[in-house]
Design an enzyme around this catalytic site. Structure first.
Site, PDB file in Angstrom:
ATOM      1  N   SER A   1       0.796  -1.230   0.000  1.00 14.55           N
ATOM      2  CA  SER A   1       0.000   0.000   0.000  1.00 14.55           C
ATOM      3  C   SER A   1       0.827   1.277   0.000  1.00 14.55           C
ATOM      4  CB  SER A   1      -0.966  -0.012   1.185  1.00 14.55           C
ATOM      5  OG  SER A   1      -0.255  -0.175   2.383  1.00 14.55           O
TER       6      SER A   1
ATOM      7  N   LYS B   1     -12.339  -0.629   0.924  1.00 10.04           N
ATOM      8  CA  LYS B   1     -11.583   0.167  -0.063  1.00 10.04           C
ATOM      9  C   LYS B   1     -12.364   0.223  -1.380  1.00 10.04           C
ATOM     10  CE  LYS B   1      -7.412  -0.955   2.475  1.00 10.04           C
ATOM     11  NZ  LYS B   1      -7.420   0.209   3.366  1.00 10.04           N
TER      12      LYS B   1
ATOM     13  N   HIS C   1      -5.816  -4.032  -1.245  1.00 13.52           N
ATOM     14  CA  HIS C   1      -5.724  -3.011  -2.300  1.00 13.52           C
ATOM     15  C   HIS C   1      -5.793  -3.618  -3.700  1.00 13.52           C
ATOM     16  CE1 HIS C   1      -4.868   0.608   0.092  1.00 13.52           C
ATOM     17  NE2 HIS C   1      -4.328  -0.251   0.953  1.00 13.52           N
TER      18      HIS C   1
HETATM   19  C1  LIG Z   1      -3.080  -4.162   3.204  1.00 12.56           C
HETATM   20  C2  LIG Z   1      -4.197  -3.923   4.170  1.00 12.56           C
HETATM   21  N1  LIG Z   1      -4.678  -4.967   4.892  1.00 12.56           N
HETATM   22  C3  LIG Z   1      -5.685  -4.806   5.763  1.00 12.56           C
HETATM   23  C4  LIG Z   1      -6.271  -3.586   5.970  1.00 12.56           C
HETATM   24  C5  LIG Z   1      -7.380  -3.448   6.958  1.00 12.56           C
HETATM   25  O1  LIG Z   1      -8.595  -3.448   6.301  1.00 12.56           O
HETATM   26  P1  LIG Z   1      -9.907  -2.857   6.986  1.00 12.56           P
HETATM   27  O2  LIG Z   1      -9.978  -1.407   6.643  1.00 12.56           O
HETATM   28  O3  LIG Z   1     -11.019  -3.624   6.378  1.00 12.56           O
HETATM   29  O4  LIG Z   1      -9.790  -3.092   8.441  1.00 12.56           O
HETATM   30  C6  LIG Z   1      -5.808  -2.474   5.260  1.00 12.56           C
HETATM   31  C7  LIG Z   1      -6.433  -1.143   5.464  1.00 12.56           C
HETATM   32  O5  LIG Z   1      -5.804  -0.172   5.737  1.00 12.56           O
HETATM   33  C8  LIG Z   1      -4.742  -2.646   4.335  1.00 12.56           C
HETATM   34  O6  LIG Z   1      -4.268  -1.614   3.633  1.00 12.56           O
END
Ligand SMILES: Cc1ncc(COP(=O)(O)O)c(C=O)c1O
Length: 394
Positions: free
Chosen positions: A184, A242, A212
């Site tokens: 990310s 997202k 993502h």
């Molecule tokens: C790579 C990644 N995994 C997990 C999450 C967590 O997801 P959630 O927003 O559904 O808690 C995020 C969110 O920031 C993320 O970027």
């Protein structure tokens, strides 16, 4: 000495402020949209995860409203007790179909999926190999396991292979490889086909966090489809927060995985289930993705145009392969200044600075949105050019 039980709160916060590590939150005064009202100003949003502009899609809003009328505002309980609704089950069936997998499980958030499931998949006597740039929810999930952790250098297959050899030599009971699908901060992709091949060689389980990638890669189905390795990923984890425009985590894989996961993930078992409106909106998001492929198409068209123009102006956009385009600036102070100036120019784009990235790798991280028009993009590009020149970033 008499203790001040809560004195640390102020002191530690002040320390963050002194180092400029404290978060300064911007407030949206209306829906999350490609052009949104933020603190009284209508700005072009280049930092939301709402990649496909689905959070405002009429079909999602309609589905949420209908579910409130038919099922109420809340679920009343954890799934395992009395909060398991037909809408949750319908959503899970739809996720599995969408992902071309046997089964799926819906969690309250993606964070809850990683934090709840990872520590159950590996334990004492096991080995877990994790990319050094994996998301914080993976890091936290793995802190809860007694498995031996090996952190391999980012996307370094040789490093991964040597960690696999070591785990094998140490006769680990189970081995699991965990990687983000899309990283990310830089927008680069995990080398999923090579990771799956290495996993096969060593009999290791593969776990990809595709937060993502879903809605973005593989026509929206994620990294498995993008690289044609759907059947080789044992756990596909993702989020509805997202590109899908709602909220909630998911895992997809075998029925065995799902049976295991919901009986063992403490975050799933011990936390209230998603409101009906949320589950219904998530279903509508999957439906939109299947019936309206134009959103993903437009996201990639916008991404290609924006990247090309930014690079043409002389900005260093790192090595992104996705709609996450970092604008590499180096110094934290420069990234913060640039973000502030961009906001004044009508573009909302957040700085990413130490400790989220290395001290000399501060950047503005832009995230593309399918709902931005060519005029919006040109306006944002003009602002980048103006501010970039002013701050001598180009
Ligand atoms: C790579 C990644 N995994 C997990 C999450 C967590 O997801 P959630 O927003 O559904 O808690 C995020 C969110 O920031 C993320 O970027």
């Amino acid at each position: 000495m008499k203790r001040d039980p809560c004195g640390f709160l102020k002191a530690e916060y002040q320390e963050l402020v002194d180092k400029s590590f404290n978060w300064q939150l911007r407030t949206l005064e209306g829906p999350s949209a490609p052009r949104a009202k933020v603190e009284g100003r209508k700005v072009i949003v280049l930092c939301s995860n709402n990649y496909l502009n689905l959070s405002n899609h009429p079909k999602l809003k309609e589905a949420a409203k209908k579910a409130v009328d038919s099922h109420g505002a809340g679920s009343g309980s954890v799934r395992a007790i009395a909060g398991n609704m037909d809408l949750h089950l319908q959503l899970e069936k739809k996720i599995a179909e969408f992902k071309h997998r046997e089964a799926a499980l819906y969690y309250q958030t993606g964070f809850a999926a990683n934090a709840g499931l990872l520590p159950q998949l590996v334990g004492e006597g096991d080995a877990v190999l994790t990319d050094e740039l994996n998301h914080g929810s993976i890091i936290d999930g793995l802190r809860l396991t007694k498995a031996k952790r090996a952190i391999y250098p980012h996307n370094d297959l040789a490093g991964l292979e040597s960690a696999l050899k070591q785990a094998d030599a140490e006769k680990a009971r189970r081995i699991m490889i965990v990687s983000d699908g899309v990283f990310s901060m830089d927008g680069d992709l995990a080398r999923a086909p090579d990771i799956c091949r290495l996993a096969e060689d060593f009999g290791a389980m593969t776990y990809f966090d595709d937060a993502h990638g879903e809605g973005v890669l593989g026509g929206g189905r994620g990294i498995g489809t993008h690289f044609n390795v759907e059947g080789k990923i044992h756990v596909e984890m993702g989020t509805f927060s997202k590109a899908f425009g709602v909220v909630g985590g998911l895992i997809a894989g075998s029925q065995g995985l799902v049976n295991f996961a919901y009986n063992k993930s403490r975050t799933w078992l011990l936390s209230g289930s998603a409101p009906p409106a949320t589950a219904a909106a998530c279903m509508a998001a999957l439906d939109v993705l299947e019936k309206e492929p134009e959103h993903v198409k437009r996201l990639w068209e916008n991404t290609a145009y924006f990247k090309k123009e930014m690079q043409g102006m002389g900005f260093d956009c790192g090595h992104s392969e996705t709609p996450i385009t970092p604008v590499m600036l180096g110094e934290s102070a420069l990234a913060k200044k640039m973000s502030e100036r961009m906001f004044q120019e009508g573009v909302f784009a957040l700085p990413i600075v130490f400790p989220m990235v290395a001290k000399d790798k501060a950047r503005i991280r832009t995230i593309m949105n399918a709902g931005l028009t060519k005029d919006d993009l040109n306006e944002a590009l003009r602002a980048f050019e103006k501010v970039g020149k002013e701050l001598k970033a180009i």
